[in-house]
Design an enzyme around this catalytic site. Structure first.
Site, PDB file in Angstrom:
ATOM      1  N   ASP A 116      78.030  50.940  22.551  1.00  0.00           N
ATOM      2  CA  ASP A 116      77.273  51.086  21.424  1.00  0.00           C
ATOM      3  C   ASP A 116      76.735  52.584  22.617  1.00  0.00           C
ATOM      4  O   ASP A 116      76.327  51.907  23.747  1.00  0.00           O
ATOM      5  CB  ASP A 116      76.419  50.442  21.148  1.00  0.00           C
ATOM      6  N   GLU A 136      75.685  57.347  12.782  1.00  0.00           N
ATOM      7  CA  GLU A 136      75.264  57.065  10.912  1.00  0.00           C
ATOM      8  C   GLU A 136      75.640  57.978  10.164  1.00  0.00           C
ATOM      9  O   GLU A 136      74.295  59.011  10.340  1.00  0.00           O
ATOM     10  CB  GLU A 136      73.945  56.214  10.757  1.00  0.00           C
ATOM     11  N   THR A 194      74.835  68.996  11.323  1.00  0.00           N
ATOM     12  CA  THR A 194      75.399  68.708   9.793  1.00  0.00           C
ATOM     13  C   THR A 194      74.874  70.071   9.248  1.00  0.00           C
ATOM     14  O   THR A 194      73.373  70.366  10.530  1.00  0.00           O
ATOM     15  CB  THR A 194      75.152  68.080   9.405  1.00  0.00           C
ATOM     16  N   ASP A 195      75.291  70.637   8.240  1.00  0.00           N
ATOM     17  CA  ASP A 195      74.458  71.504   7.762  1.00  0.00           C
ATOM     18  C   ASP A 195      73.414  71.507   6.845  1.00  0.00           C
ATOM     19  O   ASP A 195      72.137  71.238   6.915  1.00  0.00           O
ATOM     20  CB  ASP A 195      75.175  72.412   6.839  1.00  0.00           C
ATOM     21  N   GLU A 196      73.318  70.032   6.940  1.00  0.00           N
ATOM     22  CA  GLU A 196      72.257  69.354   6.085  1.00  0.00           C
ATOM     23  C   GLU A 196      70.037  69.465   6.741  1.00  0.00           C
ATOM     24  O   GLU A 196      70.063  69.430   5.582  1.00  0.00           O
ATOM     25  CB  GLU A 196      72.753  67.655   5.516  1.00  0.00           C
ATOM     26  N   LYS A 218      69.581  63.349  12.282  1.00  0.00           N
ATOM     27  CA  LYS A 218      70.301  64.649  12.965  1.00  0.00           C
ATOM     28  C   LYS A 218      69.904  65.857  13.463  1.00  0.00           C
ATOM     29  O   LYS A 218      69.576  66.075  14.432  1.00  0.00           O
ATOM     30  CB  LYS A 218      71.558  65.024  12.200  1.00  0.00           C
ATOM     31  N   ARG A 268      78.586  71.409  -2.460  1.00  0.00           N
ATOM     32  CA  ARG A 268      78.640  71.779  -1.767  1.00  0.00           C
ATOM     33  C   ARG A 268      79.718  72.554  -1.260  1.00  0.00           C
ATOM     34  O   ARG A 268      80.355  72.980  -1.814  1.00  0.00           O
ATOM     35  CB  ARG A 268      79.242  70.351  -1.122  1.00  0.00           C
TER      36      ARG A 268
HETATM   37  P1  NAD Z   1      82.157  58.483  10.490  1.00  0.00           P
HETATM   38  O1  NAD Z   1      81.019  57.936   9.534  1.00  0.00           O
HETATM   39  O2  NAD Z   1      83.028  58.127   9.707  1.00  0.00           O
HETATM   40  O3  NAD Z   1      81.802  58.113  11.987  1.00  0.00           O
HETATM   41  C1  NAD Z   1      81.093  57.434  12.627  1.00  0.00           C
HETATM   42  C2  NAD Z   1      81.943  56.861  13.939  1.00  0.00           C
HETATM   43  O4  NAD Z   1      80.550  56.786  15.190  1.00  0.00           O
HETATM   44  C3  NAD Z   1      81.879  55.805  13.916  1.00  0.00           C
HETATM   45  O5  NAD Z   1      83.718  55.589  14.268  1.00  0.00           O
HETATM   46  C4  NAD Z   1      81.887  54.624  14.266  1.00  0.00           C
HETATM   47  O6  NAD Z   1      82.002  53.429  14.925  1.00  0.00           O
HETATM   48  C5  NAD Z   1      80.902  55.266  15.625  1.00  0.00           C
HETATM   49  N1  NAD Z   1      79.456  54.837  15.409  1.00  0.00           N
HETATM   50  C6  NAD Z   1      78.168  54.981  15.218  1.00  0.00           C
HETATM   51  N2  NAD Z   1      77.324  54.620  15.198  1.00  0.00           N
HETATM   52  C7  NAD Z   1      77.585  54.214  16.929  1.00  0.00           C
HETATM   53  C8  NAD Z   1      77.411  53.580  18.208  1.00  0.00           C
HETATM   54  N3  NAD Z   1      75.855  53.312  17.912  1.00  0.00           N
HETATM   55  N4  NAD Z   1      77.705  54.055  19.367  1.00  0.00           N
HETATM   56  C9  NAD Z   1      79.006  54.489  19.513  1.00  0.00           C
HETATM   57  N5  NAD Z   1      79.988  54.392  18.604  1.00  0.00           N
HETATM   58  C10 NAD Z   1      79.090  54.595  16.949  1.00  0.00           C
HETATM   59  O7  NAD Z   1      80.921  59.763  10.862  1.00  0.00           O
HETATM   60  P2  NAD Z   1      81.932  61.357  10.374  1.00  0.00           P
HETATM   61  O8  NAD Z   1      82.402  61.868   9.299  1.00  0.00           O
HETATM   62  O9  NAD Z   1      83.125  61.641  10.915  1.00  0.00           O
HETATM   63  O10 NAD Z   1      80.956  62.466  11.168  1.00  0.00           O
HETATM   64  C11 NAD Z   1      81.073  62.508  12.737  1.00  0.00           C
HETATM   65  C12 NAD Z   1      80.271  63.473  13.258  1.00  0.00           C
HETATM   66  O11 NAD Z   1      80.203  65.077  12.418  1.00  0.00           O
HETATM   67  C13 NAD Z   1      78.939  63.289  12.537  1.00  0.00           C
HETATM   68  O12 NAD Z   1      77.442  63.095  13.597  1.00  0.00           O
HETATM   69  C14 NAD Z   1      78.371  63.591  11.747  1.00  0.00           C
HETATM   70  O13 NAD Z   1      76.682  63.880  11.330  1.00  0.00           O
HETATM   71  C15 NAD Z   1      78.893  65.014  11.665  1.00  0.00           C
HETATM   72  N6  NAD Z   1      79.022  65.779  10.643  1.00  0.00           N
HETATM   73  C16 NAD Z   1      80.248  65.342   9.186  1.00  0.00           C
HETATM   74  C17 NAD Z   1      80.092  65.955   8.258  1.00  0.00           C
HETATM   75  C18 NAD Z   1      81.043  65.064   6.844  1.00  0.00           C
HETATM   76  O14 NAD Z   1      81.919  65.729   6.125  1.00  0.00           O
HETATM   77  N7  NAD Z   1      81.649  64.516   7.605  1.00  0.00           N
HETATM   78  C19 NAD Z   1      79.970  67.131   8.290  1.00  0.00           C
HETATM   79  C20 NAD Z   1      79.631  67.322   9.109  1.00  0.00           C
HETATM   80  C21 NAD Z   1      78.258  67.090  10.919  1.00  0.00           C
HETATM   81  P1  TYD Z   2      78.363  62.586   0.408  1.00  0.00           P
HETATM   82  O1  TYD Z   2      80.121  62.732   0.236  1.00  0.00           O
HETATM   83  O2  TYD Z   2      77.894  61.589   0.200  1.00  0.00           O
HETATM   84  O3  TYD Z   2      77.884  63.862   1.145  1.00  0.00           O
HETATM   85  P2  TYD Z   2      76.415  64.322   1.183  1.00  0.00           P
HETATM   86  O4  TYD Z   2      75.485  64.180   0.968  1.00  0.00           O
HETATM   87  O5  TYD Z   2      76.614  64.158   3.004  1.00  0.00           O
HETATM   88  O6  TYD Z   2      76.714  66.138   0.929  1.00  0.00           O
HETATM   89  O7  TYD Z   2      77.817  63.172  -0.970  1.00  0.00           O
HETATM   90  C1  TYD Z   2      79.234  64.566  -1.728  1.00  0.00           C
HETATM   91  C2  TYD Z   2      78.004  65.105  -2.443  1.00  0.00           C
HETATM   92  O8  TYD Z   2      79.034  64.138  -4.045  1.00  0.00           O
HETATM   93  C3  TYD Z   2      76.364  64.977  -2.999  1.00  0.00           C
HETATM   94  O9  TYD Z   2      75.728  65.548  -3.414  1.00  0.00           O
HETATM   95  C4  TYD Z   2      76.404  63.435  -3.683  1.00  0.00           C
HETATM   96  C5  TYD Z   2      77.593  63.487  -4.558  1.00  0.00           C
HETATM   97  N1  TYD Z   2      78.485  62.908  -4.900  1.00  0.00           N
HETATM   98  C6  TYD Z   2      78.322  61.839  -5.669  1.00  0.00           C
HETATM   99  O10 TYD Z   2      77.763  62.600  -6.606  1.00  0.00           O
HETATM  100  N2  TYD Z   2      78.623  60.694  -6.297  1.00  0.00           N
HETATM  101  C7  TYD Z   2      79.187  59.600  -5.289  1.00  0.00           C
HETATM  102  O11 TYD Z   2      79.229  58.366  -5.642  1.00  0.00           O
HETATM  103  C8  TYD Z   2      78.464  60.283  -4.124  1.00  0.00           C
HETATM  104  C9  TYD Z   2      79.345  59.669  -3.312  1.00  0.00           C
HETATM  105  C10 TYD Z   2      77.959  61.437  -4.183  1.00  0.00           C
END
Ligand code: NAD
Ligand code: TYD
Length: 351
Positions: free
Chosen positions: A57, A82, A132-134, A162, A222
């Site tokens: 962790d 997360e 993230t862009d969020e 974040k 998005r």
């Molecule tokens: P994900 O939720 O799929 O994976 C997260 C991973 O981190 C998992 O394998 C989990 O086990 C591990 N993890 C969580 N808490 C932990 C802890 N305390 N210690 C060690 N490991 C831990 O996430 P993702 O979608 O692969 O995103 C990865 C990164 O990219 C994140 O930092 C997220 O903010 C960023 N990001 C994601 C997106 C997207 O669209 N998914 C876009 C932009 C940025």
């Molecule tokens: P999500 O994949 O959760 O990504 P983020 O909230 O980080 O952008 O959601 C993408 C978009 O889709 C967001 O505007 C919320 C919407 N959404 C739905 O309309 N229905 C759903 O069941 C989910 C999971 C997301």
């Protein structure tokens, strides 16, 4: 070697697989294996001598120190987080713990490692914080896209945690001179994404004949990026990015959620004909504080590092739909844990 955190999650696993396919350098993956992880995702590289896995962790300083001492990485790419906005609304504290405290702990451990290096090794050491862009909040329909000077205005516990981690990462460069870089990317999609996020959820629900739940009016926008393009951008930043800089990464693919779901239904109708999947679309109560639009101006990384996305939304989405159709066992595997509880918790109470 390099060290990645969160390599059993969606983007981290794609990054590790791409890294081992394209580089001869070893990688150690540190992951706590939360609900979002699927270690089977990396089964194909488990026997590769260039790959090592350590379950830990990132909030556990002693464990992270021991792993860093063991592997002596020349760089750290920090994915672990997360990452699901809806979960952050139901339970923000896990997000504060991992995203803020975990990043702070990892930065501290990395700083001790970096301080112990020879001057040459310390100069070339890199810490890439993946974000993230969020963190920039929500755009109006005609607002200019987010860029590196956009104001931080996070709206959800996820994006706020974040944002906190981004500020810590930035501070480690400005205060200690540690070579940290921050990347802020738009929404990713592609193989191996946990089916609680929009695109994989809609694919697996459509195939299963279940409802396709659209939050609110479905007109939230998005900027979608295929995951391997995100991985190539991070590799560019790691190789040639300037220490202390932030780089925005996007897909040049703004789409309203409802359009995304219709595109998924059309791809499924092509690959698995016989049903009108659009009939499964259902409008449900909106997410509280739902951001209306995200869009990325990625001209800095394009200009400085020569990166731009190689996949279009049409080709990327078709590849993604095909992957989920071909990997039913992977989907069943990740749906086994607390998935049912989550679906009930998030969707059960929505009108
Ligand atoms: P994900 O939720 O799929 O994976 C997260 C991973 O981190 C998992 O394998 C989990 O086990 C591990 N993890 C969580 N808490 C932990 C802890 N305390 N210690 C060690 N490991 C831990 O996430 P993702 O979608 O692969 O995103 C990865 C990164 O990219 C994140 O930092 C997220 O903010 C960023 N990001 C994601 C997106 C997207 O669209 N998914 C876009 C932009 C940025
Ligand atoms: P999500 O994949 O959760 O990504 P983020 O909230 O980080 O952008 O959601 C993408 C978009 O889709 C967001 O505007 C919320 C919407 N959404 C739905 O309309 N229905 C759903 O069941 C989910 C999971 C997301």
């Amino acid at each position: 070697m390099i060290l990645v955190t969160g390599g059993c999650g969606f983007i981290g696993s794609n990054f590790v697989l791409d890294w081992l396919a394209q580089s001869s350098e070893s990688v150690v993956n540190v992951d706590a294996l939360t609900y979002a992880a699927n270690p089977a995702t990396l089964a194909s590289v488990a026997a590769d001598s260039r790959y090592a896995f350590e379950r830990a962790d990132i909030t556990d300083r002693a464990a992270i120190d021991a792993i860093i001492a063991k592997y002596q990485p020349r760089a750290i790419v920090h994915f672990a987080a997360e990452s699901h906005v809806d979960r952050s609304i139901h339970g923000p504290m896990d997000f504060v713990r991992t995203n803020m405290l975990g990043t702070a702990t990892l930065l501290e451990s990395a700083r001790a490692h970096w301080k112990s290096m020879s001057p040459e090794a310390a100069t070339s050491f890199r810490f890439v914080h993946v974000s993230t862009d969020e963190v920039f909040g929500s755009l109006g329909p005609t607002d200019p896209k987010f860029h590196e000077l956009s104001q931080y205005q996070p709206n959800s516990p996820y994006s706020a945690s974040k944002a906190g981690s981004d500020h810590l990462a930035r501070a480690y460069f400005h205060t200690y001179g540690m070579p940290v870089m921050v990347t802020n990317c738009s929404n990713n999609y592609g193989p191996r994404q946990f089916p609680e996020k929009l695109i994989p959820l809609m694919i697996v629900n459509a195939i299963a004949g279940k409802a396709l739940p659209i939050y609110g009016d479905g007109q939230q926008i998005r900027d979608w990026l295929y995951v391997s393009d995100h991985c190539s951008a991070i590799r560019r930043v790691l190789e040639s990015g300037r220490a202390g800089e932030m780089y925005l990464i996007g897909g040049d693919a703004e789409r309203a959620n409802l359009d995304v779901v219709h595109t998924i239904c059309a791809a499924l109708a092509k690959f698995r004909p016989g049903a009108d999947y659009t009939k499964q679309i259902t409008y449900v109560t909106d997410r509280p504080g739902h951001d209306r639009r995200y869009a990325i101006d990625f001209s800095k990384i394009e200009r400085e590092l020569g990166w731009r996305p190689s996949e279009s939304f049409t080709t990327g989405l078709e590849k993604t739909v095909r992957w989920y159709l071909d990997n039913d066992a992977w989907v069943k595997d990740v749906q086994s844990g607390d998935y049912k509880t989550w679906m009930e918790r998030n969707y059960g109470a929505r009108a």
